[in-house]
Design an enzyme around this catalytic site. Structure first.
Site, PDB file in Angstrom:
ATOM      1  N   ASP A  94     -16.164  92.671  68.307  1.00  0.00           N
ATOM      2  CA  ASP A  94     -15.881  93.725  69.821  1.00  0.00           C
ATOM      3  C   ASP A  94     -15.930  92.994  70.788  1.00  0.00           C
ATOM      4  OD1 ASP A  94     -16.188  95.865  69.731  1.00  0.00           O
ATOM      5  OD2 ASP A  94     -17.638  96.491  69.940  1.00  0.00           O
ATOM      6  N   ALA A  95     -14.612  92.979  71.060  1.00  0.00           N
ATOM      7  CA  ALA A  95     -14.488  92.054  72.408  1.00  0.00           C
ATOM      8  C   ALA A  95     -13.283  92.942  73.353  1.00  0.00           C
ATOM      9  CB  ALA A  95     -13.522  91.369  71.684  1.00  0.00           C
ATOM     10  N   LYS A  96     -12.493  94.083  73.632  1.00  0.00           N
ATOM     11  CA  LYS A  96     -12.371  94.751  74.079  1.00  0.00           C
ATOM     12  C   LYS A  96     -11.984  94.355  74.873  1.00  0.00           C
ATOM     13  CE  LYS A  96     -15.773  98.168  73.125  1.00  0.00           C
ATOM     14  NZ  LYS A  96     -16.534  98.183  72.146  1.00  0.00           N
ATOM     15  N   ARG A  97     -10.561  93.569  74.391  1.00  0.00           N
ATOM     16  CA  ARG A  97      -9.914  92.499  75.275  1.00  0.00           C
ATOM     17  C   ARG A  97      -8.567  93.460  76.046  1.00  0.00           C
ATOM     18  NH1 ARG A  97     -14.013  89.878  75.214  1.00  0.00           N
ATOM     19  NH2 ARG A  97     -13.710  87.641  75.020  1.00  0.00           N
TER      20      ARG A  97
END
Lengths: 275, 275
Positions: A94-97
């Site tokens: 869960d990195a929202k890149r």
């Protein structure tokens, strides 16, 4: 891991629960702080106590990055531990890149190759060429933000664009991108009534659903409007499970909380599937 | 670092150039690959060769994360090297982060406290509570994506919302957030004609401008429409400078390219400021 394999795991385990790993040194049991790598020890204990009740784990990269190099080492150890011991598990970074093309390629390499996650969360704001580098990885999954569980979701995501909310436009546009079959979407449980409309646009996609538990969303409502004939839901819970206790019984209490959710899921699944 | 100090550095150095550090092992000079930490050695050489011509450095986190723990160590060494040797430098973690409140707080901690950057780039899609945790840090700067330099910018950022493009709505809404004086914005140089409209909404904010050099934007056009009476621009160039050569002369060639940009900037500044 393919979406078909994920579907099979869900029916096998009678669960579409994903446990969010948000390890915070100010919240984890104090006795773990004496170990060499408290974050990994915490994650390992949670995983060992819950793996038969869940189909996925979602380490949240922020909670590792906050501790610098040590944190990144804990992240590496956590994903390796899952991949080595529970290879059937669906793993989510869960990195929202999301960035311009050549940069997104490097992020994809970081999460799909170096760390070997099955999937990563991405933000849509920069559009097609910021997401397609992730989609190029076959049997890896790119989970794009559509409608999030937080209050700020109403700042931009629900704004009206020619009669249609932005998040709907994001869903529709993303379907035209190359390898869009590798897309999944984040849709917050706190907005269950929106699932009907969302399913009209992406009937077959898996949806990652945060917001039950600490954020207050309802599992039965989400399933009522969001479930499809392949289940199509991965429901995430983090704080309500992993911080159920901060005593020496934390893993046991985490299991109890995970079991409650799994049992509710089993009941829901039994009404529609052969489980 | 305050924006006033940044303004003073710009006038002192006659430059508003920021050098993007996007270290890619397939592009850096082969002779560096024999060193223990090629990425850090590359960055250090670029910094040593250009620091008098630039006011900032912008490590792009993707290019470090792609190399896992080793990459994060290189990132830590790079920011430490800048902070210890060139404390007057404005440092940007180009990370494009953003998540629900408690997660954004952890990202802010990672970049502002653990790594001690002056600023970090963030994505706006999740709204107010995903950005405010960054804004809570005084004398740190949160650089939010507004209108990016890539093709995908036209997928969502320029969509029309009640007669106004999304990126304008993002700019306007963000001004209402708590501690919005700590905001800066990303506006791509490839869209110079948009700066006039943007300056009507955020006349005083610093804008981080990627897209000159490899991406083809024009410096003079950006300045014509985007400069304000505090300069208000940080123009980033990465590939055109850092990969000017991949021979043993790479640092020297990087300096030559940076010098060309700095000289063009000096000429532009001399028309409006006492430099």
């Amino acid at each position: 891991m393919t979406t078909q394999q994920l579907h099979e795991q869900i029916l096998l385990k009678k669960s579409f629960l994903c446990v969010g790993l948000d390890p915070d040194l100010t919240k984890i049991p104090p006795h773990l702080l004496e170990t060499e790598d408290p974050i990994f020890e915490f994650n390992k204990a949670i995983i060992d106590a819950t793996h038969d009740l869940t189909v996925g784990y979602k380490p949240n990269t922020a909670f590792f990055e906050a501790y610098g190099i040590k944190g990144w080492i804990s992240l590496q150890k956590t994903i390796n531990y899952i991949n080595e011991n529970f290879p059937e598990m669906f793993t989510i970074a869960d990195a929202k890149r999301g960035d311009i093309g050549n940069t997104s390629s490097m992020y994809a390499k970081a999460f799909f190759e170096d760390l070997n996650f099955d999937s990563v969360t991405v933000a849509p704001y920069m559009g097609k060429d910021s997401v397609e580098p992730f989609l190029a990885f076959e049997n890896k999954h790119t989970i794009m933000l559509a409608l999030t569980s937080n209050e700020g979701a109403f700042d931009f995501q629900t704004l009206n664009i020619n009669g249609k909310e932005l998040y709907k436009q994001v869903l529709e546009t993303s379907k035209t991108w190359k390898n869009s079959h590798n897309l999944m979407y984040v849709v917050g449980a706190t907005k269950a009534e929106y699932f009907t409309e969302i399913r009209k646009i992406v009937p077959d996609s898996f949806l990652l659903v945060p917001g039950i538990g600490a954020q207050g969303g309802s599992l039965s409502e989400v399933c009522k409007y969001g479930m499809n004939d392949k289940v199509g839901l991965l429901v995430n819970s983090a704080r309500a499970i992993i911080y159920a206790s901060n005593g020496t019984d934390f893993a046991e209490k985490a299991r109890e909380e995970a079991l409650k959710v799994q049992q509710e899921m089993e009941e829901i699944l039994s009404l529609r599937f052969q489980v």
